[in-house]
Design a protein around this motif. Structure first.
Motif, PDB file in Angstrom:
ATOM      1  N   HIS A  63       0.847  -1.056   0.034  1.00 53.23           N
ATOM      2  CA  HIS A  63       0.072  -0.005   0.128  1.00 53.23           C
ATOM      3  C   HIS A  63       0.780   1.211   0.014  1.00 53.23           C
ATOM      4  N   ASP A  64       1.046   1.994  -1.063  1.00 47.03           N
ATOM      5  CA  ASP A  64       1.791   3.071  -1.309  1.00 47.03           C
ATOM      6  C   ASP A  64       1.588   3.668  -2.523  1.00 47.03           C
ATOM      7  N   ILE A  65       2.413   4.771  -2.964  1.00 42.57           N
ATOM      8  CA  ILE A  65       1.907   5.343  -4.096  1.00 42.57           C
ATOM      9  C   ILE A  65       2.358   4.480  -5.328  1.00 42.57           C
ATOM     10  N   PRO A  66       1.613   4.572  -6.517  1.00 43.99           N
ATOM     11  CA  PRO A  66       1.464   3.723  -7.620  1.00 43.99           C
ATOM     12  C   PRO A  66       2.826   3.298  -8.054  1.00 43.99           C
ATOM     13  N   ASN A  67       3.843   4.186  -8.208  1.00 45.51           N
ATOM     14  CA  ASN A  67       5.055   4.188  -8.721  1.00 45.51           C
ATOM     15  C   ASN A  67       5.910   3.264  -7.966  1.00 45.51           C
ATOM     16  N   THR A  68       5.823   3.326  -6.680  1.00 44.90           N
ATOM     17  CA  THR A  68       6.465   2.598  -5.622  1.00 44.90           C
ATOM     18  C   THR A  68       6.093   1.024  -5.636  1.00 44.90           C
ATOM     19  N   VAL A  69       4.782   0.988  -5.626  1.00 40.04           N
ATOM     20  CA  VAL A  69       4.095  -0.291  -5.777  1.00 40.04           C
ATOM     21  C   VAL A  69       4.467  -1.001  -6.918  1.00 40.04           C
ATOM     22  N   ARG A  70       4.607  -0.370  -8.085  1.00 38.40           N
ATOM     23  CA  ARG A  70       4.878  -1.170  -9.370  1.00 38.40           C
ATOM     24  C   ARG A  70       6.259  -1.629  -9.324  1.00 38.40           C
ATOM     25  N   LYS A  71       7.270  -0.757  -8.879  1.00 33.23           N
ATOM     26  CA  LYS A  71       8.633  -1.133  -8.411  1.00 33.23           C
ATOM     27  C   LYS A  71       8.880  -2.420  -7.940  1.00 33.23           C
ATOM     28  N   ALA A  72       8.036  -2.314  -6.772  1.00 31.61           N
ATOM     29  CA  ALA A  72       8.248  -3.073  -5.489  1.00 31.61           C
ATOM     30  C   ALA A  72       7.604  -4.667  -6.247  1.00 31.61           C
ATOM     31  N   MET A  73       6.699  -4.687  -7.066  1.00 33.93           N
ATOM     32  CA  MET A  73       5.924  -5.787  -7.519  1.00 33.93           C
ATOM     33  C   MET A  73       6.988  -6.244  -8.480  1.00 33.93           C
ATOM     34  N   ALA A  74       7.598  -5.565  -9.190  1.00 35.82           N
ATOM     35  CA  ALA A  74       8.338  -5.945 -10.129  1.00 35.82           C
ATOM     36  C   ALA A  74       9.746  -6.710  -9.487  1.00 35.82           C
ATOM     37  N   VAL A  75      10.045  -6.216  -8.465  1.00 30.17           N
ATOM     38  CA  VAL A  75      11.085  -7.113  -7.765  1.00 30.17           C
ATOM     39  C   VAL A  75      10.570  -8.282  -7.128  1.00 30.17           C
ATOM     40  N   LEU A  76       9.324  -8.480  -6.901  1.00 32.57           N
ATOM     41  CA  LEU A  76       8.738  -9.673  -5.994  1.00 32.57           C
ATOM     42  C   LEU A  76       8.371 -10.523  -7.311  1.00 32.57           C
ATOM     43  N   SER A  77       8.204 -10.099  -8.505  1.00 36.36           N
ATOM     44  CA  SER A  77       7.976 -11.010  -9.649  1.00 36.36           C
ATOM     45  C   SER A  77       8.972 -11.917 -10.096  1.00 36.36           C
ATOM     46  N   HIS A  78      10.312 -11.600  -9.604  1.00 36.84           N
ATOM     47  CA  HIS A  78      11.278 -12.449  -9.789  1.00 36.84           C
ATOM     48  C   HIS A  78      11.634 -13.595  -8.759  1.00 36.84           C
ATOM     49  N   MET A  95      -3.617  -0.416  -7.563  1.00 33.74           N
ATOM     50  CA  MET A  95      -3.834  -1.855  -8.151  1.00 33.74           C
ATOM     51  C   MET A  95      -3.083  -1.958  -9.471  1.00 33.74           C
ATOM     52  N   LYS A  96      -3.792  -1.375 -10.391  1.00 38.10           N
ATOM     53  CA  LYS A  96      -3.096  -1.418 -11.695  1.00 38.10           C
ATOM     54  C   LYS A  96      -1.683  -1.434 -11.848  1.00 38.10           C
ATOM     55  N   ALA A  97      -1.074  -0.468 -11.233  1.00 36.06           N
ATOM     56  CA  ALA A  97       0.243  -0.520 -11.259  1.00 36.06           C
ATOM     57  C   ALA A  97       0.810  -1.639 -10.594  1.00 36.06           C
ATOM     58  N   GLY A  98       0.310  -2.156  -9.601  1.00 35.20           N
ATOM     59  CA  GLY A  98       0.820  -3.425  -8.999  1.00 35.20           C
ATOM     60  C   GLY A  98       0.825  -4.470  -9.884  1.00 35.20           C
ATOM     61  N   LEU A  99      -0.325  -4.547 -10.692  1.00 35.77           N
ATOM     62  CA  LEU A  99      -0.485  -5.793 -11.639  1.00 35.77           C
ATOM     63  C   LEU A  99       0.688  -5.501 -12.737  1.00 35.77           C
ATOM     64  N   GLU A 100       0.960  -4.427 -13.128  1.00 35.76           N
ATOM     65  CA  GLU A 100       1.647  -4.018 -14.166  1.00 35.76           C
ATOM     66  C   GLU A 100       3.175  -4.601 -13.860  1.00 35.76           C
ATOM     67  N   GLY A 101       3.617  -4.079 -12.744  1.00 32.34           N
ATOM     68  CA  GLY A 101       5.012  -4.581 -12.155  1.00 32.34           C
ATOM     69  C   GLY A 101       5.006  -5.853 -11.926  1.00 32.34           C
ATOM     70  N   LEU A 102       3.824  -6.527 -11.402  1.00 34.78           N
ATOM     71  CA  LEU A 102       4.135  -8.074 -11.236  1.00 34.78           C
ATOM     72  C   LEU A 102       4.088  -8.762 -12.437  1.00 34.78           C
ATOM     73  N   THR A 103       3.664  -8.401 -13.633  1.00 37.97           N
ATOM     74  CA  THR A 103       3.836  -9.069 -14.834  1.00 37.97           C
ATOM     75  C   THR A 103       5.111  -8.948 -15.751  1.00 37.97           C
ATOM     76  N   ARG A 104       5.800 -10.337 -15.636  1.00 40.68           N
ATOM     77  CA  ARG A 104       6.966 -10.493 -16.114  1.00 40.68           C
ATOM     78  C   ARG A 104       7.255 -10.360 -17.655  1.00 40.68           C
ATOM     79  N   GLU A 105       8.200 -10.305 -18.228  1.00 39.28           N
ATOM     80  CA  GLU A 105       8.247  -9.823 -19.706  1.00 39.28           C
ATOM     81  C   GLU A 105       7.681 -10.901 -20.412  1.00 39.28           C
ATOM     82  N   ASP A 106       7.486 -12.118 -20.170  1.00 39.55           N
ATOM     83  CA  ASP A 106       6.835 -13.228 -20.998  1.00 39.55           C
ATOM     84  C   ASP A 106       5.582 -13.380 -20.984  1.00 39.55           C
TER      85      ASP A 106
END
Ligand code: C5P
Length: 232
Positions: A63-78, A95-106
Motif C-alpha cells: 500500500h503506497d504510491i502507484p510508482n513505488t508499488v509497481r517497482k516493488a512488485m517488479a522485484v517480487l515478480s522474480h 492496483m493497476k500499477a501493482g499488476l503491471e509491475g508483477l507481470t513478467r516480460e513473458d
C-alpha cells in the motif's frame, strides 16, 4: 478453478519454518509467508520454500504510491511466488500499477489479490477512525469491485463475505479466506469464523489456516483434516 488449503506460516525464523515444513512428507502444502517471516528471513526463505516444491502466497499487503508499488512488485515478480497482495484502499490506479509491475516480460505473473477491509477493523472503527460512512458489507463489495475493475484476480475476505463478493464480481473472482476454525476448536482472536466445510459451501476458493494447524499437537493430521473437510 483451483481450490486449496493455505497454511499461514506465522513463524519468526527460517529454522522454525523449515522444521515445521519438514514434517510434511506427503502432499506439499500451499504456504503463506507474511510480514513477520519475510522481514525476519527475507527473500532467501521464499526461495528455499519454493525449491522444496511448495506453492507460496506472499502476504505483504503493499500500500503506497502507484510508482513505488509497481517497482516493488517488479522485484517480487522474480521470486516466483504463486500469489501476492495489495490493499484495495490504495486505489484502482495503485492496483493497476501493482499488476503491471508483477507481470513478467513473458506475460506470466502470480495471482494478485487485494485486501478489502482487514477483519480486525470493526464497522464502528471504520466509521469513526477512517470516516467511511457506508456499511462494512457495502464497503467490502465496493472495494472488491474496484479490485476486479483494476484487473486483479480476487480478494482476501471472511468466508462469510464470499457469497456477496461472488454475486457482485462474478463466480471466477477468487476469494481467499482466513478466519477458519474446526467446529470443536478455540476461536483465538478471530471473530467471524467458519469451519473448512462451511467455507467450502460458501464458495471460498482458498482457505488460509494458521494456528489450527501450526499449533496443533499433530500439524500433519490437522492439515489433512482441513483438506478433507474443505476439498471433500
Ligand atoms: O492463526 P490463524 O488461522 O488465525 O491465521 C490466519 C492468518 O490469516 C494470519 O496469518 C493472519 O494474519 C491472516 N489474515 C487474517 N485476516 C485477514 C487477512 C489475513 O486473519 N483479513
Amino acid at each position: 478453478m483451483a481450490k486449496d488449503v493455505i497454511i499461514a506460516c506465522d513463524f519468526s525464523s527460517a529454522e522454525q519454518t523449515l522444521a515445521f515444513l519438514d514434517r510434511f512428507q506427503g502432499r506439499k502444502p500451499f504456504v503463506k509467508i507474511g510480514m513477520e517471516l519475510y522481514y525476519a528471513a527475507g527473500p532467501d526463505i521464499v526461495r528455499e520454500i519454493k525449491k522444496r516444491g511448495h506453492q507460496i502466497f506472499l502476504d505483504l499487503k503493499l500500500h503506497d504510491i502507484p510508482n513505488t508499488v509497481r517497482k516493488a512488485m517488479a522485484v517480487l515478480s522474480h521470486l516466483d511466488v504463486d500469489m501476492c497482495n495489495v490493499h484495495a484502499a490504495g486505489t484502482i490506479e495503485m492496483m493497476k500499477a501493482g499488476l503491471e509491475g508483477l507481470t513478467r516480460e513473458d506475460g506470466t505473473r502470480p495471482l494478485l489479490i487485494a485486501v478489502t477491509q482487514l477483519t480486525s477493523t470493526s464497522e464502528q472503527r471504520m466509521h469513526d477512525d477512517l470516516l467511511i460512512g457506508a456499511s462494512m458489507e457495502e464497503t467490502i463489495a465496493h472495494y472488491a469491485e474496484n479490485t476486479r475493475d483494476a484487473g486483479l484476480d480476487g480478494v482476501v475476505c471472511s468466508p462469510l463475505e464470499s457469497p456477496v463478493i461472488k454475486s457482485r464480481c462474478g463466480e471466477n473472482f477468487i476469494t481467499v479466506t482466513p478466519g477458519v476454525r474446526f467446529a470443536d476448536a478455540a476461536a483465538d482472536d478471530q471473530v467471524r469464523i467458519t469451519t473448512p466445510a462451511r467455507a467450502r459451501e460458501l464458495g471460498s476458493d482458498y482457505i488460509v489456516v494458521g494456528r489450527p494447524i501450526t499449533a496443533a499437537a499433530d500439524p500433519v493430521a490437522a492439515y489433512e483434516r482441513c483438506i478433507k473437510e474443505f476439498l471433500g
